[in-house]
Design a protein around this motif. Structure first.
Motif, PDB file in Angstrom:
ATOM      1  N   GLY A   1      -1.320   7.838   3.205  1.00 31.71           N
ATOM      2  CA  GLY A   1      -1.887   8.520   4.366  1.00 31.71           C
ATOM      3  C   GLY A   1      -2.939   9.540   3.973  1.00 31.71           C
ATOM      4  N   SER A   2      -2.932   9.981   2.701  1.00 30.19           N
ATOM      5  CA  SER A   2      -3.984  10.876   2.236  1.00 30.19           C
ATOM      6  C   SER A   2      -5.278  10.077   2.103  1.00 30.19           C
ATOM      7  N   GLY A   3      -6.400  10.773   2.207  1.00 23.95           N
ATOM      8  CA  GLY A   3      -7.667  10.069   2.121  1.00 23.95           C
ATOM      9  C   GLY A   3      -8.829  11.015   1.939  1.00 23.95           C
ATOM     10  N   THR A   4     -10.022  10.505   2.129  1.00 20.31           N
ATOM     11  CA  THR A   4     -11.239  11.289   1.909  1.00 20.31           C
ATOM     12  C   THR A   4     -12.114  11.344   3.157  1.00 20.31           C
TER      13      THR A   4
ATOM     14  N   ALA B   1       0.835  -1.211   0.000  1.00 17.12           N
ATOM     15  CA  ALA B   1       0.000   0.000   0.000  1.00 17.12           C
ATOM     16  C   ALA B   1       0.865   1.256   0.000  1.00 17.12           C
ATOM     17  N   VAL B   2       1.944   1.238   0.784  1.00 19.38           N
ATOM     18  CA  VAL B   2       2.836   2.393   0.832  1.00 19.38           C
ATOM     19  C   VAL B   2       3.540   2.583  -0.504  1.00 19.38           C
TER      20      VAL B   2
ATOM     21  N   GLY C   1      11.080   4.818   4.410  1.00 19.22           N
ATOM     22  CA  GLY C   1      11.643   6.029   3.827  1.00 19.22           C
ATOM     23  C   GLY C   1      10.586   6.855   3.109  1.00 19.22           C
ATOM     24  N   THR C   2       9.663   6.178   2.449  1.00 22.80           N
ATOM     25  CA  THR C   2       8.578   6.873   1.761  1.00 22.80           C
ATOM     26  C   THR C   2       7.699   7.626   2.755  1.00 22.80           C
ATOM     27  N   VAL C   3       7.387   6.976   3.873  1.00 21.19           N
ATOM     28  CA  VAL C   3       6.561   7.620   4.902  1.00 21.19           C
ATOM     29  C   VAL C   3       7.287   8.830   5.485  1.00 21.19           C
TER      30      VAL C   3
END
Length: 381
Positions: free
Chosen positions: A112-115, A103-104, A363-365
């Motif tokens: 971590g973005s969402g609606t 998922a990451v 690292g992405t997070v």
């Protein structure tokens, strides 16, 4: 399964219970899921049954039992248990880490973005005090990342036509907002007026009369100077954002020291370590691929919590929560990094590929969280 997935799963269980008549309640817009606390069981927990009990006219234990029946057998869940007065506790499958890492990697910096806040409209008052502006600008970015329609009074949502010296300095990728206004700070240390201060810009009385919009929101912020000329952009922003808005900002001096006692250095160093691990692995002939489960509960927990932290930071107008979570993630990664590459004559294996994939996700997070704060994520330190 990520915490965001789990939250939606529980929400769907509530909807099914309402649709089949087992519960007579208004379906909440979102269900809160958090890490299981001491004394709890499993990986995550939710108090949704307690929040619905009164409107349902039933005990929380009854509501929890109804939801537990509808959650059994859910893909990604190994177990669902009811504890205490009606808490739902969830244990994820042992291979859930693979779902999380994938998922990451799929979402990239947008993980971590969402609606969750879609349909929510927030307007912040125009500001001139430096820290109030920076905090509010960051909160606007957080709110937008969760789907809200958030703006600062007097500022456009894009950068078109706005001079560079009239925006809060932020590194590329920080999605900075155009800002304007005066600040008594010297020009080379000036950050354009930020919303939320106690010094609102003059308003046009006729325009106000024609616009019956609700009162603009303000965040209570302890004032503090923005000093990029003295500290650099990264340390200047961290000093103002890491402390809770109502608390005094951090002393900038220690943030310039490259030492493990410096949390900003640890976070940025952890990101740079990931880049080096990936480069070193390439030299050894392998890359990241989550093929086998990795025993790294602290790091997996930190990555799984990231969407929850971003949403909470947006709702509570608290960018310091993001900074604190980045520290937790960095510390977990730095403790884990020594297991990633083969040692001595050891040959690269599926375990090494999986560990590298987990490190890459961390690292992405870190990069995404730093970007939300307007701080750079260096390739090397």
């Amino acid at each position: 399964m990520t915490p965001a997935d789990l939250s939606l799963t529980v929400l769907h269980a509530v909807r099914r219970a309402v649709d089949d008549g087992a519960l007579r309640v208004d379906v909440p817009p979102v269900v809160k899921v958090e890490r299981a606390r001491p004394g709890g069981v499993g990986d995550y927990a939710s108090n949704v049954a307690l929040t619905l009990a009164r409107s349902a006219g039933r005990s929380a234990l009854d509501v929890a039992g109804i939801l537990e029946e509808r959650l059994r057998g859910t893909p990604g869940l190994r177990d669902v248990a009811v504890t205490g007065p009606g808490f739902l506790n969830f244990t994820l499958r042992s291979d859930a880490g693979g779902d999380l890492v994938r998922a990451v990697r799929e979402a990239g910096d947008a993980y971590g973005s969402g609606t969750a806040l879609a349909g929510v409209t927030v307007r912040f008052a125009d500001l001139t005090e430096s820290r109030a502006l920076l905090v509010t600008e960051t909160v606007v970015r957080l709110l937008r990342s969760q789907g809200a329609d958030a703006t600062l009074r007097g500022h456009r949502a894009d950068d078109g036509g706005v001079p560079a010296d009239e925006r809060i300095p932020a590194h590329p990728g920080a999605n900075e907002l155009p800002l304007r206004g005066a600040d008594p700070t010297p020009r080379n240390e000036r950050m354009p007026a930020l919303p939320g201060s106690n010094e609102p810009a003059p308003r046009d009385a006729d325009a106000d009369a024609a616009d019956p919009a609700p009162r603009d929101e303000r965040i209570h912020v302890h004032p503090g100077p923005y000093q990029p000329g003295l500290l650099g952009v990264d340390a200047a922003r961290w000093a103002l954002l890491r402390a809770a808005p109502q608390d005094r900002p951090l002393d900038g001096g220690p943030l310039l020291v490259q030492h493990e006692r410096n949390p900003l250095f640890r976070v940025r160093y952890a990101h740079s370590r990931v880049r080096r691990l990936i480069a070193n692995a390439a030299q050894l002939g392998f890359g990241p691929a989550y093929d086998t489960p990795v025993d790294a509960p602290e790091l997996l927990g930190a990555l799984g919590d990231h969407p929850v932290v971003l949403l909470a930071a947006a709702r509570h107008r608290a960018p310091d929560r993001v900074a604190r979570h980045l520290e937790v993630t960095a510390d977990a990664l730095l403790a884990f990094q020594h297991t990633v590459l083969p040692l001595g004559d050891e040959k690269p294996s599926a375990a090494h590929r999986s560990r590298l994939a987990l490190a890459e996700a961390a690292g992405t997070v870190l990069a995404g969280g730093l970007s939300v704060l307007g701080i750079s994520a260096p390739e090397r330190i």
